[in-house]
Design an enzyme around this catalytic site. Structure first.
Site, PDB file in Angstrom:
ATOM      1  N   PHE A 131      17.405 -14.969 -26.034  1.00 57.12           N
ATOM      2  CA  PHE A 131      16.346 -14.696 -26.997  1.00 57.12           C
ATOM      3  C   PHE A 131      16.701 -13.476 -27.833  1.00 57.12           C
ATOM      4  O   PHE A 131      17.164 -12.478 -27.288  1.00 57.12           O
ATOM      5  CB  PHE A 131      15.029 -14.430 -26.272  1.00 57.12           C
ATOM      6  CG  PHE A 131      14.217 -15.667 -26.144  1.00 57.12           C
ATOM      7  CD1 PHE A 131      13.522 -16.156 -27.234  1.00 57.12           C
ATOM      8  CD2 PHE A 131      14.184 -16.372 -24.959  1.00 57.12           C
ATOM      9  CE1 PHE A 131      12.790 -17.323 -27.143  1.00 57.12           C
ATOM     10  CE2 PHE A 131      13.453 -17.543 -24.854  1.00 57.12           C
ATOM     11  CZ  PHE A 131      12.759 -18.015 -25.952  1.00 57.12           C
TER      12      PHE A 131
ATOM     13  N   SER B 107      14.979  -1.793 -23.908  1.00 62.34           N
ATOM     14  CA  SER B 107      15.916  -2.651 -23.190  1.00 62.34           C
ATOM     15  C   SER B 107      15.259  -3.954 -22.776  1.00 62.34           C
ATOM     16  O   SER B 107      14.039  -4.062 -22.714  1.00 62.34           O
ATOM     17  CB  SER B 107      16.438  -1.917 -21.964  1.00 62.34           C
ATOM     18  OG  SER B 107      15.349  -1.653 -21.112  1.00 62.34           O
ATOM     19  N   LYS B 108      16.112  -4.922 -22.476  1.00 59.68           N
ATOM     20  CA  LYS B 108      15.607  -6.236 -22.112  1.00 59.68           C
ATOM     21  C   LYS B 108      14.812  -6.192 -20.812  1.00 59.68           C
ATOM     22  O   LYS B 108      14.060  -7.116 -20.517  1.00 59.68           O
ATOM     23  CB  LYS B 108      16.758  -7.239 -22.005  1.00 59.68           C
ATOM     24  CG  LYS B 108      17.369  -7.526 -23.371  1.00 59.68           C
ATOM     25  CD  LYS B 108      17.473  -9.013 -23.674  1.00 59.68           C
ATOM     26  CE  LYS B 108      17.761  -9.178 -25.148  1.00 59.68           C
ATOM     27  NZ  LYS B 108      18.188 -10.475 -25.579  1.00 59.68           N
ATOM     28  N   ARG B 109      14.994  -5.109 -20.071  1.00 57.33           N
ATOM     29  CA  ARG B 109      14.210  -4.976 -18.842  1.00 57.33           C
ATOM     30  C   ARG B 109      12.723  -4.896 -19.209  1.00 57.33           C
ATOM     31  O   ARG B 109      11.865  -5.302 -18.462  1.00 57.33           O
ATOM     32  CB  ARG B 109      14.605  -3.709 -18.082  1.00 57.33           C
ATOM     33  CG  ARG B 109      15.785  -3.893 -17.165  1.00 57.33           C
ATOM     34  CD  ARG B 109      16.095  -2.603 -16.445  1.00 57.33           C
ATOM     35  NE  ARG B 109      16.452  -1.530 -17.366  1.00 57.33           N
ATOM     36  CZ  ARG B 109      15.712  -0.456 -17.606  1.00 57.33           C
ATOM     37  NH1 ARG B 109      14.563  -0.290 -16.979  1.00 57.33           N
ATOM     38  NH2 ARG B 109      16.108   0.460 -18.459  1.00 57.33           N
ATOM     39  N   HIS B 110      12.442  -4.327 -20.382  1.00 57.46           N
ATOM     40  CA  HIS B 110      11.058  -4.300 -20.829  1.00 57.46           C
ATOM     41  C   HIS B 110      10.777  -5.657 -21.450  1.00 57.46           C
ATOM     42  O   HIS B 110      11.459  -6.048 -22.391  1.00 57.46           O
ATOM     43  CB  HIS B 110      10.849  -3.212 -21.885  1.00 57.46           C
ATOM     44  CG  HIS B 110      11.005  -1.847 -21.323  1.00 57.46           C
ATOM     45  ND1 HIS B 110      12.236  -1.306 -21.078  1.00 57.46           N
ATOM     46  CD2 HIS B 110      10.086  -0.933 -20.943  1.00 57.46           C
ATOM     47  CE1 HIS B 110      12.059  -0.092 -20.560  1.00 57.46           C
ATOM     48  NE2 HIS B 110      10.776   0.156 -20.471  1.00 57.46           N
TER      49      HIS B 110
END
Ligand code: GLU
Length: 470
Positions: free
Chosen positions: A14, A253-256
């Protein structure tokens, strides 16, 4: 010369919200200057390739209504726009660099490179290719090629030189050539690396302005050299500030969850509000406005006015912006957007839905808020936020049973009944709200009861579920 901007994503999942902000700048700049915005797919890293990611990129751009003028999907005068379909082109240009002496074949094995890297690590040296293959004679190279030894192609980097470029956003930037590695430009599988593909394609596709995240600044000197080696004019480069996490520490970051574009659609944001917010965090409207549409942004913005400082991503502020857009919408339009977002709403009675709009609109931030605020208009609550107080509920029920169904009359009746029962009217209202809606906060209570109607409201008190709770 027509301006041409581009986005060059790799199909790895994504898109990041930072990519959309980059697209917004590309799109706005192209539209402001009567140019074209291009989508090129940089799918040369086969190890990171994600099936279906290309479709997801189109869907994301479509959702934001930031569609390109040329792309792999719709084609264009510089097709193909997928790098994996342009391998012969890169081969031709790599051969040209080799013949001009700006690039060379490298036959070093993976094992040799690994040993070299470990050695450098032990000596605390930066990991860089040691240029062994640059010393190969044309005869050595011919023999190895004839023996089908696998190879990569590396670009040469001059020694002790300053490599400089002027960034339209960050200003003059200089690098010392001695810290730049002899970068692989063609891999052993015949695919170009990013650095080579990007330069060849930006040139061939006549890109005039490259806007991309700041993380690419350190790659740019390699690109500067490639443009020089080919004798091509380098497009204008503008490295955009990275969007930071809310606490200002590190890139969003993608962690969020909210780093990914998909989050915004699913959570009930309006794409135009997200774009407004994104433009706001990197640029100040000359009149200090916070809410403006895309047309106004395109008219007003200047690339050179983009702040070089990295902004923080503040979801609460975005919610506020989204709420402003919701409030500015006509009820009918808002209803259409909610119905589009929430399948449950599609089935419901339009007349009743329209009556609820003015009651909930002021309290909504996201499209998803509609159902949590307004579900009670369509179904009796199945759960209550806390146990009900029987005495208080009864005062409300009795008062409402005998009263005309307008909010003024309901208010008078409940106040009078509370006084008689020596109870606080505020508590009775709260209990009434809880009994009818299941919640302690929500749209204006008595106006909502007006919409709900007397029969349905009173019917809610006769339900078995409620009896059990009292
Ligand atoms: N393929 C690179 C990416 O994934 C493009 C970077 C650039 O815009 O030059 O973002």
């Amino acid at each position: 010369m027509t301006t041409r901007t581009r986005i060059a994503p790799s199909p790895t999942g994504f898109p990041h919200i930072g990519t959309i902000y980059q697209v917004l700048i590309d799109y706005a700049y192209a539209h402001k200057t009567g140019g074209k915005f291009i989508l090129r797919l940089e799918d040369t890293d086969r190890a990171r390739f994600v099936e279906g990611a290309e479709e997801v990129i189109y869907a994301s751009l479509a959702w934001f209504d930031l569609l390109p003028d040329e792309s792999p999907k719709i084609g264009g005068p510089f097709a193909p726009y997928r790098q994996s379909e342009r391998l012969a082109i890169y081969k031709k240009y790599a051969d040209e660099l080799i013949s001009k002496g700006h690039a060379y074949y490298c036959f070093c094995t993976r094992e040799r490179l690994e040993t070299m890297r470990k050695d450098q690590e032990a000596k605390h040296q930066p990991p860089m290719y040691d240029k062994t293959c640059m010393a190969l004679t044309p005869g050595d190279v011919a023999a190895k090629l004839a023996a089908h030894e696998p190879y990569v192609v590396r670009m040469k980097i001059p020694e002790h030189e300053k490599i400089a470029f002027d960034d339209i956003i960050s200003g003059h930037i200089e690098f010392d050539s001695d810290v730049i590695d002899h970068q692989v430009i063609m891999k052993s599988d015949g695919f170009p690396t990013y650095h080579f593909g990007v330069v060849v394609d930006d040139h061939l596709m006549e890109i005039t302005h490259v806007f991309r995240g700041k993380e690419w600044i350190s790659s740019t000197p390699k690109h500067v050299l490639l443009y020089k080696y080919f004798g091509w004019q380098m497009p204008v480069h503008g490295h955009l500030p990275l969007i930071l996490n809310e606490d200002g520490k590190g890139k969003l970051s993608k962690r969020h969850g909210h780093a990914s574009v998909d989050y915004y659609r699913k959570a009930g944001y309006l794409p135009e509000a997200v774009l407004n917010y994104l433009s706001n965090i990197v640029w100040n409207h000359p009149e200090g406005k916070e809410i403006y549409d895309r047309k106004e942004f395109i008219e007003q913005f200047e690339v050179t006015a983009i702040t070089a400082q990295a902004p923080r991503f503040d979801l609460k502020k975005l919610d506020w912006v989204n709420g402003q857009y919701i409030r500015a919408m006509q009820d009918e339009d808002l209803l259409a957007r909610i119905a589009d977002f929430d399948d449950r709403v599609k089935q419901l009675d339009k007349t009743l839905l329209m009556k609820t709009m003015p009651l909930v609109k002021e309290r909504m931030h996201l499209l998803s808020d509609y159902w949590s605020l307004a579900a009670f208009f369509f179904e009796a609550p199945k759960e209550f936020e806390r146990p009900l107080n029987k005495e208080l509920v009864n005062v409300a029920v009795n008062a409402l049973g005998e009263c005309d169904w307008s909010h003024e009359k309901m208010e008078q009746a409940i106040r009078a009944a509370s006084d008689t029962a020596k109870l606080k009217a505020r508590d009775v209202f709260m209990e009434l709200r809880l009994a009818v809606t299941g919640k302690m906060v929500g749209p204006p209570l008595l106006e909502s009861l007006e919409v709900l109607g007397k029969d349905i409201t009173l019917g809610r008190f006769q339900r078995e579920e409620l009896d059990k709770l009292l």
